[in-house]
Write an enzyme that holds these catalytic residues in place. Structure first.
Site, PDB file in Angstrom:
ATOM      1  N   ASP A  53       0.831  -1.218   0.000  1.00  0.00           N
ATOM      2  CA  ASP A  53       0.000   0.000   0.000  1.00  0.00           C
ATOM      3  C   ASP A  53       0.861   1.262   0.000  1.00  0.00           C
ATOM      4  OD1 ASP A  53      -1.884  -1.954   0.531  1.00  0.00           O
ATOM      5  OD2 ASP A  53      -2.917  -0.788   2.052  1.00  0.00           O
ATOM      6  N   GLU A 276     -11.779  -0.260   1.267  1.00  0.00           N
ATOM      7  CA  GLU A 276     -10.418   0.049   1.703  1.00  0.00           C
ATOM      8  C   GLU A 276      -9.860   1.290   1.023  1.00  0.00           C
ATOM      9  OE1 GLU A 276      -8.688  -3.099   3.688  1.00  0.00           O
ATOM     10  OE2 GLU A 276      -8.536  -4.234   1.821  1.00  0.00           O
TER      11      GLU A 276
HETATM   12  C1  FRU Z   1      -5.278  -2.983   2.064  1.00  0.00           C
HETATM   13  C2  FRU Z   1      -5.034  -3.075   3.551  1.00  0.00           C
HETATM   14  C3  FRU Z   1      -5.200  -1.738   4.209  1.00  0.00           C
HETATM   15  C4  FRU Z   1      -4.327  -1.864   5.406  1.00  0.00           C
HETATM   16  C5  FRU Z   1      -3.172  -2.672   4.859  1.00  0.00           C
HETATM   17  C6  FRU Z   1      -2.421  -3.498   5.844  1.00  0.00           C
HETATM   18  O1  FRU Z   1      -4.235  -3.232   1.248  1.00  0.00           O
HETATM   19  O2  FRU Z   1      -5.946  -4.012   4.093  1.00  0.00           O
HETATM   20  O3  FRU Z   1      -6.541  -1.447   4.504  1.00  0.00           O
HETATM   21  O4  FRU Z   1      -3.985  -0.609   5.900  1.00  0.00           O
HETATM   22  O5  FRU Z   1      -3.717  -3.506   3.863  1.00  0.00           O
HETATM   23  O6  FRU Z   1      -1.322  -4.129   5.233  1.00  0.00           O
END
Ligand code: FRU
Length: 449
Positions: A53, A276
């Site tokens: 991310d 997300e």
């Molecule tokens: C999506 C996610 C985010 C979170 C991260 C944790 O890619 O679930 O919502 O912050 O991965 O690795």
């Protein structure tokens, strides 16, 4: 077990915009929405790290910050030796910088100090304020003292970072002042102990200034309380557990560390558990709200994809309508259903660019859970762990269309000219019968079209 038909199911909060089961029931891959297959780049942004991310350093108005010719992105990271599936448990934020938005150098960890509010850092956003101060918003997941992993989440900030540059490099340094900005109230936003769903969420803060009012907001991923026995989803308990929302908080003063919870912008109760990394792009006076979601977080009776979903309204608190009728904007292709995730849309003239990270490729099982059955060496080989090719989309009212792509990790500022869109071959996305069609998994892909 039988579920009410999409039309029969009622939404938890009919008084606010919702992604409905009737809309989501129509989800399917279309020519407009299927991503071309992605292949590995010649090298990762950092061979020693898993990178997933990510988010760019931006100004209050959302434009990509350029500091003495440098731009910066932040990412969740973990050591590349780690089994990819374990990376969420130890995630740390690092920054990367570049002059051309293509060749990135690793700056290092953003925070040297321990995470005082949680055991790991999850996703966020970053503001380069007018006075040169950097605010890195993040999710503090787990508990600082925990012996075993826990899943409490709170939204926090590291404020007061400073950027220094010279001809060769950019440095981001503290001291950072950390504070918890938002916690779920149990009324608008579910607490972890209230959650009955598969994966609890209160995370992924996203700074947004509304150009219409000049007011500042933080968007985030949340869940709407649906207590047992409530009337939501026609009383169907199995659907009520899927209660994702796009949360929002407003700053009464414009101070980027001062926030008050407000009711969600959008509910997906009875539809999906995880909306997300919510973020908004304004275009032609409209508000385009985007979220990433997974195939496995749709409520029983609905079938969706690991993809980018979007909604459009005429104002920040307007009546959001799903883009392309269903909400689907980018779907991974059927023969590479987990090739990318965590998409972020940002404007480029009349186009939308969409970045993401390169997830599991050369892998077409219907569930990502099955990755765990692969030998460890295969789990590592098939994990991208770097930025994916950036997609180029056209946008026209309620419709979007994927029209091309840029190289892995190419993140252009608005002033950079891009090649003409017409070169993109639509067949690339629909004809690819198997992963190997355009080369072996080891083949690298640097074409921009
Ligand atoms: C999506 C996610 C985010 C979170 C991260 C944790 O890619 O679930 O919502 O912050 O991965 O690795």
């Amino acid at each position: 077990m039988s579920y009410p038909s999409p039309d029969e199911a009622s939404d938890a909060s009919p008084d606010r915009p919702a992604w409905t089961r009737a809309q989501a029931a129509e989800l399917r891959r279309t020519d407009e929405t299927v991503s071309p297959v992605f292949y590995p780049p010649s090298e990762r942004i950092d061979p020693d790290l898993h990178v997933w991310d990510s988010w760019l350093l931006r100004g209050r108005d959302g434009s990509i910050a350029e500091i003495d010719g440098w731009r910066v992105f932040f990412s969740l990271t973990a050591a590349a030796e780690l089994l990819p599936g374990k990376r969420h448990d130890v995630a740390t934020i690092r920054y990367f910088y570049s002059r051309d938005g293509r060749n990135w150098r690793t700056g290092g960890r953003v925070f040297e100090e321990a995470n005082v509010f949680g055991s790991r850092h999850w996703a966020g956003s970053a503001l380069y304020d007018e006075d040169g101060q950097v605010y890195v918003y993040y999710t503090a997941a787990g508990d600082a003292e925990e012996e075993h992993l826990t899943y409490d989440q709170r939204i926090a900030v590291g404020a007061g970072g400073q950027v220094e540059t010279n001809a060769e490099e950019l440095r981001l340094a503290g001291p950072w002042e950390h504070s918890v900005l938002l916690e779920p109230d149990g009324d608008l936003y579910e607490t972890e102990s209230q959650s009955r769903g598969p994966i609890y969420t209160f995370r992924d803060p996203w700074f947004f200034e509304d150009p219409a009012s000049g007011e500042t907001y933080l968007l985030f991923e949340g869940n709407t309380p649906t207590p047992e026995g409530s009337a939501a989803c026609g009383g169907e308990a199995a659907q009520q557990e899927f209660n994702g929302s796009v949360g929002i908080a407003r700053s009464p003063t414009g101070d980027p560390t001062d926030w008050e919870l407000e009711p969600p912008l959008l509910d997906a109760v009875c539809v999906n558990q995880e909306l997300e990394r919510p973020h908004i792009v304004t275009h032609d006076g409209r508000y385009y709200l985007f979220v990433s979601s997974h195939t496995h977080t749709f409520a029983p009776g609905l079938t969706g994809f690991d993809g980018l979903y979007g909604f459009v309204a005429d104002s920040l608190r307007g009546e959001y309508r799903p883009l392309n009728g269903t909400g689907l904007v980018v779907a991974n292709p059927a023969n590479a259903p987990f090739q990318a995730y965590s998409w972020l849309a940002f404007p480029h003239g009349e186009e939308l660019l969409v970045s993401s990270f390169f997830n599991y490729y050369d892998y077409d099982r219907p569930s990502m859970d099955d990755v765990a059955f692969l030998p460890e060496a295969e789990q590592r080989r098939r994990f991208g762990g770097t930025l994916a090719p950036t997609l180029r989309l056209t946008i026209d009212g309620d419709r979007t269309r994927i029209k091309g792509k840029l190289a892995h990790g190419h993140l252009p500022v608005e002033s950079e000219d891009l090649p003409a869109l017409s070169a993109f071959d639509d067949r690339e996305r629909t004809d690819a019968g198997s992963y190997g069609r355009y080369g072996t998994p080891e083949a690298t892909d640097t074409r921009e079209e």
